[in-house]
Design an enzyme around this catalytic site. Structure first.
Site, PDB file in Angstrom:
ATOM      1  N   ASP A  21       0.849  -1.199   0.000  1.00 51.48           N
ATOM      2  CA  ASP A  21       0.000   0.000   0.000  1.00 51.48           C
ATOM      3  C   ASP A  21       0.885   1.249   0.000  1.00 51.48           C
ATOM      4  O   ASP A  21       1.647   1.468   0.929  1.00 51.48           O
ATOM      5  CB  ASP A  21      -0.902  -0.035   1.235  1.00 51.48           C
ATOM      6  CG  ASP A  21      -1.685   1.256   1.425  1.00 51.48           C
ATOM      7  OD1 ASP A  21      -1.896   1.970   0.422  1.00 51.48           O
ATOM      8  OD2 ASP A  21      -2.078   1.542   2.574  1.00 51.48           O
ATOM      9  N   ASN A  23      -0.347   4.519  -0.334  1.00 51.55           N
ATOM     10  CA  ASN A  23      -0.980   5.786   0.064  1.00 51.55           C
ATOM     11  C   ASN A  23      -1.667   5.738   1.428  1.00 51.55           C
ATOM     12  O   ASN A  23      -2.395   6.654   1.799  1.00 51.55           O
ATOM     13  CB  ASN A  23      -1.982   6.242  -1.006  1.00 51.55           C
ATOM     14  CG  ASN A  23      -3.133   5.262  -1.184  1.00 51.55           C
ATOM     15  OD1 ASN A  23      -3.191   4.243  -0.494  1.00 51.55           O
ATOM     16  ND2 ASN A  23      -4.035   5.564  -2.107  1.00 51.55           N
ATOM     17  N   ASP A  25      -4.108   3.934   2.715  1.00 50.48           N
ATOM     18  CA  ASP A  25      -5.545   3.678   2.915  1.00 50.48           C
ATOM     19  C   ASP A  25      -5.833   2.236   3.335  1.00 50.48           C
ATOM     20  O   ASP A  25      -6.982   1.826   3.448  1.00 50.48           O
ATOM     21  CB  ASP A  25      -6.343   4.048   1.660  1.00 50.48           C
ATOM     22  CG  ASP A  25      -6.026   3.147   0.465  1.00 50.48           C
ATOM     23  OD1 ASP A  25      -5.129   2.283   0.578  1.00 50.48           O
ATOM     24  OD2 ASP A  25      -6.676   3.319  -0.593  1.00 50.48           O
ATOM     25  N   ASP A  29      -1.931  -1.282  -3.735  1.00 46.96           N
ATOM     26  CA  ASP A  29      -2.261  -0.546  -4.950  1.00 46.96           C
ATOM     27  C   ASP A  29      -1.147  -0.661  -5.986  1.00 46.96           C
ATOM     28  O   ASP A  29      -0.098  -1.265  -5.730  1.00 46.96           O
ATOM     29  CB  ASP A  29      -2.562   0.926  -4.620  1.00 46.96           C
ATOM     30  CG  ASP A  29      -1.485   1.556  -3.746  1.00 46.96           C
ATOM     31  OD1 ASP A  29      -0.293   1.324  -4.018  1.00 46.96           O
ATOM     32  OD2 ASP A  29      -1.837   2.276  -2.784  1.00 46.96           O
ATOM     33  N   ASP A  98      -5.351 -10.864 -15.498  1.00 44.48           N
ATOM     34  CA  ASP A  98      -6.464 -11.787 -15.295  1.00 44.48           C
ATOM     35  C   ASP A  98      -7.570 -11.477 -16.304  1.00 44.48           C
ATOM     36  O   ASP A  98      -7.903 -10.310 -16.512  1.00 44.48           O
ATOM     37  CB  ASP A  98      -7.016 -11.632 -13.876  1.00 44.48           C
ATOM     38  CG  ASP A  98      -7.035 -12.953 -13.125  1.00 44.48           C
ATOM     39  OD1 ASP A  98      -7.717 -13.868 -13.604  1.00 44.48           O
ATOM     40  OD2 ASP A  98      -6.370 -13.065 -12.090  1.00 44.48           O
ATOM     41  N   ASP A 199      -9.698 -16.846 -15.834  1.00 38.59           N
ATOM     42  CA  ASP A 199     -10.443 -17.324 -14.674  1.00 38.59           C
ATOM     43  C   ASP A 199     -11.522 -18.327 -15.097  1.00 38.59           C
ATOM     44  O   ASP A 199     -12.291 -18.061 -16.024  1.00 38.59           O
ATOM     45  CB  ASP A 199     -11.085 -16.105 -13.994  1.00 38.59           C
ATOM     46  CG  ASP A 199     -11.700 -16.424 -12.671  1.00 38.59           C
ATOM     47  OD1 ASP A 199     -10.955 -16.832 -11.761  1.00 38.59           O
ATOM     48  OD2 ASP A 199     -12.931 -16.260 -12.525  1.00 38.59           O
ATOM     49  N   GLU A 256      -7.453 -21.286 -16.037  1.00 34.62           N
ATOM     50  CA  GLU A 256      -7.843 -21.929 -14.781  1.00 34.62           C
ATOM     51  C   GLU A 256      -9.016 -22.848 -15.088  1.00 34.62           C
ATOM     52  O   GLU A 256     -10.053 -22.397 -15.571  1.00 34.62           O
ATOM     53  CB  GLU A 256      -8.256 -20.878 -13.747  1.00 34.62           C
ATOM     54  CG  GLU A 256      -8.628 -21.514 -12.413  1.00 34.62           C
ATOM     55  CD  GLU A 256      -9.445 -20.601 -11.508  1.00 34.62           C
ATOM     56  OE1 GLU A 256      -9.334 -20.755 -10.287  1.00 34.62           O
ATOM     57  OE2 GLU A 256     -10.208 -19.756 -12.025  1.00 34.62           O
ATOM     58  N   HIS A 329      -4.100 -17.279  -4.708  1.00 36.57           N
ATOM     59  CA  HIS A 329      -5.019 -16.434  -3.931  1.00 36.57           C
ATOM     60  C   HIS A 329      -6.262 -17.184  -3.452  1.00 36.57           C
ATOM     61  O   HIS A 329      -6.974 -16.692  -2.582  1.00 36.57           O
ATOM     62  CB  HIS A 329      -5.443 -15.224  -4.775  1.00 36.57           C
ATOM     63  CG  HIS A 329      -6.255 -15.607  -5.966  1.00 36.57           C
ATOM     64  ND1 HIS A 329      -5.720 -16.279  -7.041  1.00 36.57           N
ATOM     65  CD2 HIS A 329      -7.584 -15.446  -6.248  1.00 36.57           C
ATOM     66  CE1 HIS A 329      -6.668 -16.511  -7.924  1.00 36.57           C
ATOM     67  NE2 HIS A 329      -7.810 -16.019  -7.475  1.00 36.57           N
ATOM     68  N   ASP A 330      -6.529 -18.364  -4.016  1.00 36.40           N
ATOM     69  CA  ASP A 330      -7.706 -19.156  -3.632  1.00 36.40           C
ATOM     70  C   ASP A 330      -7.350 -20.348  -2.755  1.00 36.40           C
ATOM     71  O   ASP A 330      -8.231 -21.088  -2.325  1.00 36.40           O
ATOM     72  CB  ASP A 330      -8.420 -19.697  -4.878  1.00 36.40           C
ATOM     73  CG  ASP A 330      -9.257 -18.646  -5.580  1.00 36.40           C
ATOM     74  OD1 ASP A 330      -9.682 -17.681  -4.917  1.00 36.40           O
ATOM     75  OD2 ASP A 330      -9.477 -18.783  -6.799  1.00 36.40           O
TER      76      ASP A 330
END
Length: 560
Positions: A21, A23, A25, A29, A98, A199, A256, A329-330
């Site tokens: 990150d 910035n 928040d 990003d 993706d 995907d 995938e 990520h899954d």
């Protein structure tokens, strides 16, 4: 042998929300990624797969796209993204994006139009059906729990959503929809990207008539899986996509494909057929799944892991190409799932990396894997963010009254948030991921496990990955050599050879905290050996006819 850059590459997956990150928040990003490109360059990878950064309401963390040609505000601007691509290419890194075209968001302009009326020009971009006997059009179940159909009062019909109800399935039977997708793909390729990770791309062809699923519990992936996976027109669609788009660029493609078989994968990845370069299959990450599905845990057996990897290595040999991964990520963190994330975290992380990177195929490194990040155990369900986890919890605990401790244990083992905790960059507050409040809590073990510490320690997992990746660049046999399993019945040792012309490699791996003895198989003939890499100190002259392996030990030898 057809040599290509994507076979010789090592891919690094970035899940941008959790990467870095810039910035404050609390959300990773694009500018945060730019700041870390030199770190990735040092690791040695040469392709980055960027999980979705497109405009999205974030029902499924960006896999529900409301505008395919805009960047999500939380991640930055198109100018930021263009700078990312330029900075990557400047460093010799390629970018694959993706492609999520089985479904869109229900907030996409196409769907907003589609639901207005039955004669709207966009109606047929999605899959609408009237109800049947006062209920859903069929008995298909969503991958994320519950029915795969959502009733829409405006036109008194149901739309299909194989995932969340905010992810309506696109209707690939409609040629206009396919043209829109191809146009969008060209938009990104013309900007200079180097390919796509697609995907659930084998879901885009559904069985005509959308019949009820027979024997729902025997379906692949979800009720109805046999009717929406690898459907009758899938190869036609993939070939058309290749002809219209992919063949016009020098790109890498990976599809995938949950539930895909080796026979299907050989068709998808056969260069002569002009469809895809490689697929992500799920067989090895389903080996610890019981008959009740993903959340039904069962112990992983090494014999099953051997059988599955060997089937895929031999099944695509000379026909197609494998993608090699143990987490993404899954999926939960690989060292927690396949290794020992406590007393042998470093050793088992290195062993698993050796196991994967020495196979034939293109290896994928998921962010944080290279420093041995582990699964997380949050104390309450309120600390979790993933829609799949929260839906399952509601269905099993709140509605079904199942045992809370048992359900939470399934979350600890299999929940997708295991992979999504922010990257642990250093031992400062929030692991150096953000100066703000992170969107998902940081794993509390960041004080001990972080990239700063790993880069300063020459014996770290990070530097072991660097050496593995370098070996791949220097030795064609690691990329192109044939694979053969050794010691098939051994309960703790996974050993295999790689052969290319007159060259031979031997890979020996101990998947346990025992000290099993490796006995050289009779068919392995050689007069000398050279140690290429190991995760413990080894005397180069040591005989390898009989070797007592230490817990989670890995060795790779060149045989002469």
């Amino acid at each position: 042998m057809n040599k290509t850059w994507w076979k010789e590459s090592v891919v690094y997956q970035i899940y941008p929300r959790s990467f870095s990150d810039s910035n404050g928040d609390g959300i990773g990003d694009i500018n945060g990624i730019i700041e870390k490109l030199d770190y990735l360059k040092e690791l040695g990878i040469n392709v980055i797969w960027l999980s979705p950064v497109y405009q999205s309401p974030n029902d499924d963390n960006g896999y529900d796209i409301s505008d395919y040609q805009k960047i999500m505000d939380e991640f930055g601007t198109m100018e930021d993204w263009e700078r990312l691509l330029a900075e990557m290419h400047k460093r010799g890194l390629k970018l694959i994006m993706d492609l999520v075209v089985n479904h869109s968001s229900d907030e996409h302009a196409w769907f907003k139009e589609s639901r207005k009326s039955k004669d709207n020009p966009y109606r047929d971009y999605y899959i609408w059906r009237p109800g049947k006997n006062g209920a859903e059009p069929n008995n298909w179940e969503s991958v994320f729990s519950g029915s795969a159909w959502e009733y829409d009062e405006a036109t008194e019909e149901y739309y299909l959503h194989v995932f969340s109800k905010k992810q309506p399935d696109l209707n690939w039977e409609n040629p206009k929809l396919r043209e829109e997708v191809y146009r969008m793909m060209k938009f990104w390729l013309d900007k200079g990207i180097d390919g796509f990770r697609m995907d659930v791309i084998n879901f885009i062809s559904k069985v005509p008539g959308l019949p009820d699923a027979e024997n729902p519990h025997n379906q692949r992936y979800a009720w109805g899986g046999d009717y929406f996976m690898d459907g009758p027109r899938i190869h036609e669609f993939m070939n058309e996509m290749n002809q219209n788009v992919l063949s016009q660029y020098d790109v890498m493609t990976v599809g995938e494909m949950p539930g895909v078989t080796t026979e299907e994968a050989a068709l998808y990845t056969d260069g002569e057929r002009r469809e895809l370069n490689m697929v992500f299959q799920f067989e090895h990450v389903d080996l610890d799944t019981g008959p009740g599905g993903k959340w039904d845990l069962k112990p992983l057996e090494l014999k099953d892991l051997k059988a599955t990897f060997t089937k895929w290595q031999k099944g695509l040999e000379g026909k197609g190409w494998n993608s090699l991964y143990l987490n993404n990520h899954d999926q939960p963190r690989m060292v927690s799932r396949f290794g020992n994330d406590k007393e042998y975290r470093v050793e088992s992380a290195k062993m698993l990396a050796t196991f994967l990177h020495m196979m034939q195929g293109t290896p994928y490194v998921y962010q944080g894997e290279e420093i041995g990040m582990t699964n997380v155990r949050f104390e309450t369900i309120e600390e979790y963010e993933d829609i799949e986890t929260l839906n399952m919890y509601r269905e099993k605990v709140m509605d079904g009254g199942e045992d809370l401790a048992q359900v939470m244990n399934s979350v600890y083992v299999k929940g997708r948030d295991n992979a999504r905790t922010p990257i642990q960059w250093d031992d400062s507050e929030n692991a150096g991921f953000t100066e703000g409040n992170p969107w998902l809590k940081v794993n509390p073990n960041y004080k001990e496990i972080n990239a700063k510490q790993a880069m300063e320690d020459p014996e770290s997992i990070f530097h072991f990955y660097r050496r593995l990746i370098q070996l791949r660049k220097e030795n064609e046999i690691i990329v192109y050599g044939n694979y053969d399993l050794l010691l098939e019945e051994h309960p703790h040792i996974y050993a295999y050879s790689r052969t290319l012309g007159g060259e031979k490699l031997l890979v020996m791996l101990n998947f346990s905290d025992e000290r099993p003895v490796f006995e050289m198989p009779e068919e392995m003939e050689f007069s000398d050996h050279e140690l290429m890499i190991s995760n413990y100190e080894v005397h180069a002259e040591e005989s390898i006819q009989t070797v007592e392996l230490k817990p989670y030990e890995a060795r790779v030898y060149r045989l002469k």
